[in-house]
Write a protein that holds these residues in place. Sequence first.
Motif, PDB file in Angstrom:
ATOM      1  N   TRP A  24       0.811  -1.212   0.000  1.00  8.62           N
ATOM      2  CA  TRP A  24       0.000   0.000   0.000  1.00  8.62           C
ATOM      3  C   TRP A  24       0.845   1.262   0.000  1.00  8.62           C
ATOM      4  CZ3 TRP A  24      -4.427  -0.010  -2.009  1.00  8.62           C
ATOM      5  CH2 TRP A  24      -5.223  -1.147  -1.951  1.00  8.62           C
ATOM      6  N   THR A  27       1.801   1.634  -3.560  1.00  7.88           N
ATOM      7  CA  THR A  27       0.634   2.086  -4.309  1.00  7.88           C
ATOM      8  C   THR A  27       0.381   3.576  -4.073  1.00  7.88           C
ATOM      9  OG1 THR A  27      -0.332  -0.122  -4.193  1.00  7.88           O
ATOM     10  CG2 THR A  27      -1.832   1.693  -4.697  1.00  7.88           C
ATOM     11  N   LEU A  28       0.537   4.037  -2.834  1.00  4.93           N
ATOM     12  CA  LEU A  28       0.342   5.445  -2.515  1.00  4.93           C
ATOM     13  C   LEU A  28       1.335   6.324  -3.273  1.00  4.93           C
ATOM     14  CD1 LEU A  28      -0.919   7.742  -0.792  1.00  4.93           C
ATOM     15  CD2 LEU A  28       0.838   7.217   0.921  1.00  4.93           C
ATOM     16  N   ASN A  30       3.139   5.576  -5.842  1.00  6.05           N
ATOM     17  CA  ASN A  30       2.934   5.400  -7.280  1.00  6.05           C
ATOM     18  C   ASN A  30       1.777   6.285  -7.762  1.00  6.05           C
ATOM     19  OD1 ASN A  30       3.693   4.159  -9.682  1.00  6.05           O
ATOM     20  ND2 ASN A  30       2.191   2.539  -9.445  1.00  6.05           N
ATOM     21  N   THR A  31       0.699   6.319  -7.016  1.00  4.91           N
ATOM     22  CA  THR A  31      -0.454   7.147  -7.369  1.00  4.91           C
ATOM     23  C   THR A  31      -0.098   8.631  -7.323  1.00  4.91           C
ATOM     24  OG1 THR A  31      -1.938   5.448  -6.498  1.00  4.91           O
ATOM     25  CG2 THR A  31      -2.859   7.662  -6.789  1.00  4.91           C
ATOM     26  N   VAL A  34       1.923   9.462 -10.416  1.00  7.13           N
ATOM     27  CA  VAL A  34       1.089   9.516 -11.619  1.00  7.13           C
ATOM     28  C   VAL A  34       0.292  10.812 -11.658  1.00  7.13           C
ATOM     29  CG1 VAL A  34      -0.917   8.477 -12.749  1.00  7.13           C
ATOM     30  CG2 VAL A  34       0.963   7.030 -11.996  1.00  7.13           C
ATOM     31  N   VAL A  35      -0.261  11.228 -10.534  1.00 10.24           N
ATOM     32  CA  VAL A  35      -1.039  12.473 -10.488  1.00 10.24           C
ATOM     33  C   VAL A  35      -0.149  13.666 -10.811  1.00 10.24           C
ATOM     34  CG1 VAL A  35      -2.299  14.032  -8.949  1.00 10.24           C
ATOM     35  CG2 VAL A  35      -2.818  11.589  -8.957  1.00 10.24           C
ATOM     36  N   THR A  52       3.484  10.659 -18.235  1.00 13.91           N
ATOM     37  CA  THR A  52       2.689   9.703 -17.466  1.00 13.91           C
ATOM     38  C   THR A  52       2.759   8.320 -18.091  1.00 13.91           C
ATOM     39  OG1 THR A  52       1.191  11.502 -16.881  1.00 13.91           O
ATOM     40  CG2 THR A  52       0.419   9.271 -16.466  1.00 13.91           C
ATOM     41  N   THR A  63       4.990  -3.124 -10.317  1.00 10.66           N
ATOM     42  CA  THR A  63       3.625  -3.132  -9.802  1.00 10.66           C
ATOM     43  C   THR A  63       3.041  -4.533  -9.848  1.00 10.66           C
ATOM     44  OG1 THR A  63       3.311  -0.849 -10.513  1.00 10.66           O
ATOM     45  CG2 THR A  63       1.321  -2.130 -10.079  1.00 10.66           C
TER      46      THR A  63
END
Length: 119
Positions: A24, A27-28, A30-31, A34-35, A52, A63
């Motif tokens: 997680w 994932t955090l 990584n997100t 991306v943003v 992106t 991932t």
Amino acid sequence: MNWYLDVLKKYAVFSGRARRQEYWMFTLFNTIAVVILAIIDNAVLGVYPALTGIYILGVLLPTLAVTVRRLHDTGRSGWWYFIALVPLVGGIILFVFTLLEGEGQQNAYGPNPKAVTAY
């Protein structure tokens, strides 16, 4: 940030187990990446998400690998990843699998990552 870098260091390692926190936190970060890249792409390049897209392709393998290791921690084969391809419910099932606590003892995929001491 170390959780993110640790996953990248195991770029294509599909064996072993990954704790919930490792999955997680990766994932955090990584997100967030991306943003930020999507905002930069939108501001600089307009409708062409070049940065992106390159980033997503670059972290695709890590991932997949961390997700497979997370499934291993719950005692499931990495092939369960493909449950996400089932329309409507597959992604939800995979999401639930990543939320479940890992097996407390050694399983077929390795020792409990919580019990392993840092080196």
